[in-house]
Design a protein around this motif. Structure first.
Motif, PDB file in Angstrom:
ATOM      1  N   ALA A 165       0.833  -1.209   0.000  1.00  0.00           N
ATOM      2  CA  ALA A 165       0.000   0.000   0.000  1.00  0.00           C
ATOM      3  C   ALA A 165       0.862   1.251   0.000  1.00  0.00           C
ATOM      4  N   VAL A 166       1.920   1.246   0.799  1.00  0.00           N
ATOM      5  CA  VAL A 166       2.815   2.404   0.848  1.00  0.00           C
ATOM      6  C   VAL A 166       3.525   2.585  -0.486  1.00  0.00           C
ATOM      7  N   VAL A 167       3.974   1.495  -1.086  1.00  0.00           N
ATOM      8  CA  VAL A 167       4.644   1.581  -2.384  1.00  0.00           C
ATOM      9  C   VAL A 167       3.692   2.138  -3.440  1.00  0.00           C
ATOM     10  N   SER A 170       3.394   5.844  -2.864  1.00  0.00           N
ATOM     11  CA  SER A 170       4.680   6.456  -3.216  1.00  0.00           C
ATOM     12  C   SER A 170       4.862   6.515  -4.727  1.00  0.00           C
ATOM     13  N   LEU A 171       4.493   5.447  -5.421  1.00  0.00           N
ATOM     14  CA  LEU A 171       4.596   5.411  -6.870  1.00  0.00           C
ATOM     15  C   LEU A 171       3.686   6.450  -7.516  1.00  0.00           C
ATOM     16  N   THR A 172       2.502   6.632  -6.955  1.00  0.00           N
ATOM     17  CA  THR A 172       1.577   7.639  -7.484  1.00  0.00           C
ATOM     18  C   THR A 172       2.169   9.035  -7.365  1.00  0.00           C
ATOM     19  N   VAL A 173       2.740   9.334  -6.221  1.00  0.00           N
ATOM     20  CA  VAL A 173       3.380  10.642  -6.027  1.00  0.00           C
ATOM     21  C   VAL A 173       4.547  10.807  -6.998  1.00  0.00           C
ATOM     22  N   TYR A 174       5.332   9.751  -7.175  1.00  0.00           N
ATOM     23  CA  TYR A 174       6.462   9.781  -8.106  1.00  0.00           C
ATOM     24  C   TYR A 174       6.009  10.119  -9.530  1.00  0.00           C
ATOM     25  N   LEU A 175       4.898   9.535  -9.963  1.00  0.00           N
ATOM     26  CA  LEU A 175       4.413   9.759 -11.318  1.00  0.00           C
ATOM     27  C   LEU A 175       3.795  11.149 -11.490  1.00  0.00           C
ATOM     28  N   LEU A 176       3.187  11.665 -10.437  1.00  0.00           N
ATOM     29  CA  LEU A 176       2.522  12.961 -10.532  1.00  0.00           C
ATOM     30  C   LEU A 176       3.480  14.133 -10.364  1.00  0.00           C
ATOM     31  N   TRP A 199      12.426  11.096  -5.384  1.00  0.00           N
ATOM     32  CA  TRP A 199      13.419  10.172  -4.842  1.00  0.00           C
ATOM     33  C   TRP A 199      12.895   9.419  -3.627  1.00  0.00           C
ATOM     34  N   GLN A 200      11.790   9.905  -3.039  1.00  0.00           N
ATOM     35  CA  GLN A 200      11.190   9.165  -1.923  1.00  0.00           C
ATOM     36  C   GLN A 200      10.762   7.768  -2.341  1.00  0.00           C
ATOM     37  N   LEU A 201      10.459   7.576  -3.622  1.00  0.00           N
ATOM     38  CA  LEU A 201      10.042   6.251  -4.075  1.00  0.00           C
ATOM     39  C   LEU A 201      11.162   5.242  -3.881  1.00  0.00           C
TER      40      LEU A 201
END
Length: 375
Positions: A165-167, A170-176, A199-201
């Motif tokens: 769930a966290v990944v 995190s991936l959504t934030v990375y893409l946006l 880079w948090q991803l």
């Protein structure tokens, strides 16, 4: 879930610190053998991923043993220590760069290191330093780690139980983030060179790998079913390695690289951690983990030196940052440039190893003495 230490993490953290030092010394011949020359990612990805892995490994154990509040306090206390170290390290680095610049007549090291802001506007530079907005060259990884570590309490309880769930978040934030231009403000170029929003991803993926690594191993029959994934990762690592090596000969690269592929790949942004960089690192990490299982090879003498540096990564990183401009100064003042560049690179790595040995020895000296009750 029991969190046990994987000695490969210490080894590759130590190796990444050596690579970062070599990469930070201009025209260093040993910098030609670092990961950035054989793939889209470099030692920065190794450093951030393993930082996330080690952080979740350490504070996940504290979370289970002492609870969420104690884990939060210890995480934030560590982030504060890193912040204070960053302030003092920057002050020392500026002193060394100004000293080195006075001994090198052919180059402006102050300009190369991005420190002219301190000369032109010292009062504002001090404020920007406290706000993590003023980050000369060599200093970028540490502020990134401070921000990522300070944010760890927000996700740690979920990460150790529901890593997927966290990944996903995190991936959504990375893409946006690149789409909306999310980044933190800085002096040079106006934004952080290592965009912490993307880079948090990598940091989260490192933490997720730590939780996954503590689970029981799959039976060998199921492990064989993952062979296509290993082959795919290996092929990607090899292809990207060939492309990266071809950059040294632009005419050959332009002749053999299809236009559609160039448009798809370039530019490969380090600031926003381009997907091809991220995918390359993940493929490289997966291949390395499969080819080098934790089967005792980290116990040999040379590997132990890297492991020791990895265990004291903050101190070793700071030393590498300070040694890089000194090595650059010595190289610039020497006629036999190649021999001196190799010499300073090896001496710097040796000093980093010596510091790790000293810190290990000092830890043993200060360890509490176990008393034996007398009947």
């Amino acid at each position: 879930m029991t969190f046990e230490r994987d000695h490969r993490i210490d080894f590759f953290r130590g190796l990444a610190l050596i690579f970062i030092f070599w990469d930070h010394v201009p025209h260093n011949p040993l910098g030609q053998i670092t990961p950035r020359n054989f793939g889209f990612s470099d030692a920065a990805e190794i450093f951030v991923f393993l930082a996330g892995y080690a952080a979740v490994l350490a504070y996940g154990k504290i979370l289970q043993r002492d609870g969420y509040l104690i884990a939060c306090v210890k995480i934030l206390r560590r982030a504060w220590v890193l912040y204070v170290v960053h302030i003092f390290l920057l002050a020392m680095l500026m002193g060394i760069v100004f000293f080195a610049n006075s001994h090198v007549e052919t180059r402006d090291l102050v300009e190369e290191m991005g420190m002219h802001h301190f000369i032109t506007n010292p009062q504002q530079a001090l404020v920007d330093e406290l706000l993590l907005r003023f980050k000369p060259n060599l200093m970028d990884p540490l502020p990134l780690y401070i921000v990522l570590l300070a944010g760890l309490p927000l996700v740690l309880p979920v990460l150790v139980r529901k890593a997927g769930a966290v990944v996903a978040v995190s991936l959504t934030v990375y893409l946006l983030a690149p789409w909306f231009g999310w980044n933190l403000a800085a002096i040079k170029d106006g934004v952080w060179y290592f965009n912490p929003v993307v880079w948090q991803l990598l940091f989260v993926l490192g933490g997720a790998a730590a939780t996954h690594g503590q689970r029981p191993r799959l039976p060998e029959t199921r492990a064989l079913q993952r062979q296509p994934l290993f082959i795919s990762a290996l092929v990607y690592v090899v292809i990207t390695g060939v492309i990266t090596v071809s950059w040294r000969w632009p005419e050959i690269h332009d002749a053999v690289m299809p236009g559609w592929l160039s448009n798809l790949l370039y530019p490969i942004s380090k600031t926003d951690l381009s997907p091809v960089r991220l995918l390359h690192f993940l493929a490289l990490a997966y291949v390395t983990a499969k080819l080098l299982p934790d089967s005792g090879w980290t116990r040999n003498w040379l590997a132990q030196q890297c492991c020791r540096m990895g265990r004291y990564s903050l101190e070793i990183f700071c030393l590498g940052v300070l040694l890089a401009p000194l090595a650059d100064m010595v190289n610039a003042m020497t006629d036999d440039a190649f021999a001196m560049q190799v010499f300073t690179a090896l001496v710097g790595a040796g000093l980093m190893a010596l510091l790790g040995a000293w810190l290990e020895f000092n830890k043993r000296l200060t360890a509490p003495v176990q008393t034996v009750p007398v009947n």
